[in-house]
Design a protein around this motif. Structure first.
Motif, short mmCIF file in Angstrom:
data_model
loop_
_atom_site.label_atom_id
_atom_site.label_comp_id
_atom_site.label_asym_id
_atom_site.label_seq_id
_atom_site.Cartn_x
_atom_site.Cartn_y
_atom_site.Cartn_z
N LEU A 104 0.82 -1.21 0.00
CA LEU A 104 0.00 0.00 0.00
C LEU A 104 0.86 1.26 0.00
CD1 LEU A 104 -2.85 -1.05 2.46
CD2 LEU A 104 -2.95 -0.90 -0.03
N ALA A 105 2.07 1.17 0.57
CA ALA A 105 2.96 2.34 0.55
C ALA A 105 3.40 2.65 -0.88
CB ALA A 105 4.17 2.09 1.44
N GLN A 106 3.57 1.59 -1.70
CA GLN A 106 4.00 1.79 -3.09
C GLN A 106 2.81 1.96 -4.03
OE1 GLN A 106 7.15 2.10 -4.11
NE2 GLN A 106 7.90 1.86 -2.01
N THR A 107 1.68 1.31 -3.68
CA THR A 107 0.49 1.34 -4.56
C THR A 107 -0.73 1.70 -3.70
OG1 THR A 107 1.50 -0.46 -5.80
CG2 THR A 107 -0.80 0.08 -6.31
N PRO A 108 -0.96 2.98 -3.43
CA PRO A 108 -2.09 3.37 -2.56
C PRO A 108 -3.42 2.92 -3.16
CG PRO A 108 -0.58 5.20 -2.92
CD PRO A 108 -0.17 4.13 -3.88
N GLN A 109 -4.36 2.58 -2.26
CA GLN A 109 -5.69 2.13 -2.65
C GLN A 109 -6.74 3.02 -1.95
OE1 GLN A 109 -6.17 -0.15 -4.94
NE2 GLN A 109 -3.98 -0.69 -5.10
N PRO A 110 -7.96 3.09 -2.52
CA PRO A 110 -9.01 3.99 -1.95
C PRO A 110 -9.67 3.38 -0.71
CG PRO A 110 -9.89 2.83 -3.85
CD PRO A 110 -8.44 2.43 -3.77
N ILE A 111 -8.89 3.13 0.33
CA ILE A 111 -9.43 2.54 1.56
C ILE A 111 -9.02 3.41 2.75
CG2 ILE A 111 -9.35 0.20 0.62
CD1 ILE A 111 -6.82 -0.27 2.27
N THR A 112 -9.70 3.21 3.86
CA THR A 112 -9.35 3.89 5.12
C THR A 112 -8.53 2.91 5.96
OG1 THR A 112 -11.38 5.19 5.06
CG2 THR A 112 -10.23 5.03 7.19
N ILE A 113 -7.22 3.17 6.07
CA ILE A 113 -6.32 2.24 6.75
C ILE A 113 -6.40 2.47 8.26
CG2 ILE A 113 -3.92 1.56 7.08
CD1 ILE A 113 -3.41 2.33 4.18
N VAL A 114 -6.61 1.37 9.00
CA VAL A 114 -6.55 1.38 10.46
C VAL A 114 -5.33 0.57 10.86
CG1 VAL A 114 -7.73 0.81 12.60
CG2 VAL A 114 -9.06 1.56 10.61
N PRO A 115 -4.19 1.21 11.20
CA PRO A 115 -2.97 0.45 11.50
C PRO A 115 -3.09 -0.29 12.82
CG PRO A 115 -2.64 2.80 11.87
CD PRO A 115 -3.98 2.67 11.26
N VAL A 116 -2.59 -1.54 12.86
CA VAL A 116 -2.58 -2.34 14.08
C VAL A 116 -1.19 -2.94 14.25
CG1 VAL A 116 -5.06 -2.86 14.05
CG2 VAL A 116 -3.48 -4.33 12.81
N VAL A 117 -0.86 -3.27 15.49
CA VAL A 117 0.46 -3.83 15.78
C VAL A 117 0.51 -5.30 15.39
CG1 VAL A 117 2.14 -4.28 17.61
CG2 VAL A 117 0.82 -2.15 17.61
N ASN A 134 -1.95 -8.84 13.79
CA ASN A 134 -3.17 -9.23 13.08
C ASN A 134 -4.28 -9.62 14.06
OD1 ASN A 134 -2.39 -8.94 10.32
ND2 ASN A 134 -1.05 -10.72 10.56
N GLU A 135 -3.90 -10.17 15.22
CA GLU A 135 -4.91 -10.55 16.21
C GLU A 135 -5.69 -9.32 16.68
OE1 GLU A 135 -5.29 -13.24 20.26
OE2 GLU A 135 -3.33 -12.83 19.38
N LEU A 136 -5.00 -8.19 16.86
CA LEU A 136 -5.69 -6.96 17.24
C LEU A 136 -6.64 -6.51 16.13
CD1 LEU A 136 -6.14 -4.60 19.14
CD2 LEU A 136 -4.11 -3.51 18.18
N GLY A 137 -6.24 -6.71 14.86
CA GLY A 137 -7.11 -6.35 13.75
C GLY A 137 -8.39 -7.17 13.77
N PHE A 138 -8.28 -8.50 14.02
CA PHE A 138 -9.48 -9.34 14.07
C PHE A 138 -10.35 -9.00 15.28
CE2 PHE A 138 -7.30 -11.80 10.91
CZ PHE A 138 -8.30 -12.42 10.18
N GLU A 139 -9.74 -8.56 16.37
CA GLU A 139 -10.52 -8.13 17.54
C GLU A 139 -11.33 -6.87 17.19
OE1 GLU A 139 -12.25 -7.87 21.19
OE2 GLU A 139 -11.11 -9.56 20.32
N LEU A 140 -10.71 -5.92 16.47
CA LEU A 140 -11.45 -4.72 16.04
C LEU A 140 -12.58 -5.09 15.08
CD1 LEU A 140 -8.52 -2.18 15.43
CD2 LEU A 140 -10.02 -2.37 17.42
N LEU A 141 -12.34 -6.13 14.24
CA LEU A 141 -13.40 -6.60 13.34
C LEU A 141 -14.56 -7.17 14.14
CD1 LEU A 141 -14.37 -7.25 10.44
CD2 LEU A 141 -13.18 -9.45 10.65
#
Length: 647
Positions: free
Chosen positions: A147-160, A162-169
């Protein structure tokens, strides 16, 4: 297995070489761990670092005769350590054909990146399907690199992680998680409501990386990896940890001996049964105690509800308004009586105007309660404020009109009583000069009679006749004064107890007219009295009061150019009647229905008390008389009284 034997062989050779060589300590490799995902790198139940990446790093350290340190930190910290320090290793996923500014060894394992979302949600087979969505991305991961090289039209929510990302989901704080396949497989078992959202979004490769600043160390690591490919060790390691796509789960204390495991399991089961039996007994006792407490609690709750219902019934049944207010004038509770009185526009119309904010401030800051009285919409109101706590006060709203008017009437009655006593005294004082006038007129008449007999002068005849006429006029005037004074004295007497006797209604009418002469003299009076009325049983003074009230009300109601008052007496069906009729303004139906009520009056602003006709109604009820009223607006009113005759 043969590779474990090889490990011990290499370790023995390294130990011999170390003993025979210089005593200087061997250099140390630091392997930076940034995930906790089987089968690559994670901590087992015993807290040991295990997994494919850990085992590979230990193999490299062994082959290079290095010590090894496992350091767990975030991916960003791991990348910084690899770039800035010597002898640092880490495993990262890099997007396909994506260049990196660090030295990468041979690729370890291919993988792909997919989107994951909640079950029941739609699929996302490409980046465009994620447009404007909240997407959790692990910092420093292959997805973040892409995504740093090829930006996409999304709202990025950075997480430390992947488990934290699934918890936010799971919490609904993000719409998707985008991560590598191997890292997400374990998350799907921990978060059963998550699912794969669609086809892979991009492909990547796991690489073992080291710093560009240490090319010799990187070359040595690459040499070990190449030899592991050649001698088959890498395939064995891959089959051990990744084999057939299944996770390698390390249980720590449970080892290879099935019999020992079964024995331990049996012992644990026996102990568990004993513990379960003990816990069951304890729980049974606690259950009985809790049941008793529950019964007592329910009884207490029922009693509280009953008392609360009674208390609320009392509050809702009070004739006064009851409100609970906060310091900011917020109405916390009220019983539904007169809450509109507290509205700012209503208090602004009061006389005098009221400021609720000032009353609240004074009540909360002072140690005493506050009260205020005012007039609003022709009614008298009283506010009482009592502080309950630091953030609450009780306010009582009372319709004080009836008590206020009763107080005013009581004061008026006291003044009228004093006026009656004063009138009686004045009447007594008037009687003396009236008696003197009567006596003097009688003496003058005697002198005129003597003068008439003794004088022979015919010219004195007309003069004496004029003097006789003047004496007669003075005599009549003094008699009239004496009669009015006598009636006033009788009317001023208390008369609390009814003195019933046979009375002539005509006399009552005549006395009432004399008492109201000043009111009647400006009207056209038509008086028709029956000459042979039978007597009625009653109190003459009280009936005089009734007729005085009727005559005064009739005089006040006539606002026409030719006011006319008709008073008549007569006989109707063995009853004696009195009629007082006027051609005044009349009354509407609402006024007619309330005319006998105490304190009801249409002349409040003119000083009316509303007690005259209510007192008359009480007197007529005591005399068993009928009171009939006929009235029309703009035409006039007729009051008719019927008494039972006694003769």
């Amino acid at each position: 297995m043969w590779y474990k034997g090889m490990q011990w062989f290499y370790r023995a050779l390294w130990l011999c070489a170390a003993v025979s060589s210089s005593p200087v300590a061997a250099p140390q490799i630091t392997f930076n761990v940034h995930s906790n995902t089987p089968p690559f790198e994670w901590q087992n139940e015993a807290g040991e670092e295990v997994g494919f990446n850990i085992e590979l790093a230990r193999y490299i350290a062994q082959q290079l005769h290095y010590d090894i340190q496992i350091r767990r930190q975030t991916l960003t910290q791991a990348l910084r350590s690899v770039n800035e320090q010597r002898w640092q290793l880490a495993v990262i996923a890099v997007p396909a054909s994506q260049p990196v500014n660090i030295r990468a060894a041979l690729p370890l394992l291919p993988t792909y990146v997919s989107a994951y979302n909640q079950r029941g949600d739609g699929n996302a087979n490409d980046w465009q399907a994620l447009a404007s969505k909240r997407v959790a991305i692990k910092q420093g991961s292959s997805v973040a690199m892409y995504l740093a090289q090829t930006p996409q039209p999304i709202t990025i929510v950075p997480v430390v992680t992947n488990e934290l990302g699934f918890e936010l989901l799971r919490q609904g704080k993000v719409d998707y998680v985008v991560s590598e396949f191997y890292c997400s497989r374990r998350m799907l078992t921990k978060f059963p409501l998550a699912k794969t959202a669609g086809n892979p979004l991009l492909y990547s490769q796991f690489y073992l990386i080291s710093s560009n600043k240490d090319p010799e160390f990187a070359a040595a690591v690459n040499g070990v990896l190449k030899r592991s490919y050649d001698n088959g060790y890498f395939d064995d390691l891959l089959n051990q940890w990744v084999g057939f796509g299944k996770e390698k789960i390390e249980l720590g204390q449970v080892r290879n001996n099935f019999f020992q495991g079964a024995l331990i399991t049996a012992l644990i089961s026996s102990m568990g049964m004993l513990i379960t039996l003990y816990i069951s007994l304890v729980l049974r006792k606690k259950t009985k105690r809790l049941k008793r407490e529950l019964v007592n609690r329910r009884k207490a709750e029922a009693e509280i509800k009953r008392v609360s219902a009674q208390f609320h019934s009392v509050l809702y049944g009070l004739p006064h308004g009851v409100c609970l207010l906060a310091p900011d004038q917020q109405l916390l509770w009220h019983n539904g009586k007169y809450p509109w009185v507290l509205e700012p526009q209503q208090l602004a119309q009061a006389q005098p105007a009221q400021q609720l904010e000032q009353l609240l401030h004074t009540t909360f800051t002072a140690d005493t309660s506050q009260s205020s009285e005012f007039t609003l919409h022709n009614k008298r109101w009283k506010l009482e404020l009592h502080r309950i706590s630091a953030d609450m006060l009780a306010l009582f709203i009372e319709d004080y009109t009836e008590q206020y008017e009763l107080k005013q009437t009581s004061e008026l009655s006291a003044r009228l009583a004093s006026l009656g006593e004063l009138s009686a005294g004045i009447a007594h004082e008037i009687n003396n000069p009236v008696g003197l006038i009567t006596q003097s007129v009688s003496l003058i008449r005697d002198l005129l009679e003597d003068l008439r007999f003794s004088s022979k002068d015919k010219a004195l005849g007309p003069l004496l006749a004029e003097l006789d006429y003047s004496c007669e006029s003075v005599d009549e005037a003094s008699a009239r004064i004496a009669r009015i004074v006598r009636d006033l004295k009788n009317f001023a007497q208390p008369g609390l107890d009814m003195a019933s006797k046979a009375i002539n209604i005509n006399h009552v009418v005549e006395t009432a007219l004399r008492l109201t002469h000043n009111n009647v003299k400006r009207l056209e009076l038509q008086l028709t009295l029956h000459p042979t009325l039978p007597g009625v049983n009653g109190d003459e003074l009280q009936l005089q009061l009734v007729l005085v009230n009727f005559i005064q009300n009739a005089c006040l109601a006539m606002d026409k150019a030719t006011p006319r008052l008709n008073i008549s007496t007569g006989i109707e069906n063995d009853s004696v009647y009195v009629i007082v009729a006027d051609n005044g303004c009349g009354m509407d139906q609402q006024t007619l229905t309330r005319i006998r009520e105490p304190f009801f009056t249409t002349r409040r602003s003119e000083g009316g008390t509303g007690l005259g006709l209510s007192t008359s109604n009480r007197i007529l009820t005591e005399h068993h008389a009928q009171w009939q009223i006929r009235s029309r607006l703009g035409t006039g009113t007729e009051m008719k009284l019927l008494f039972r005759s006694v003769g």
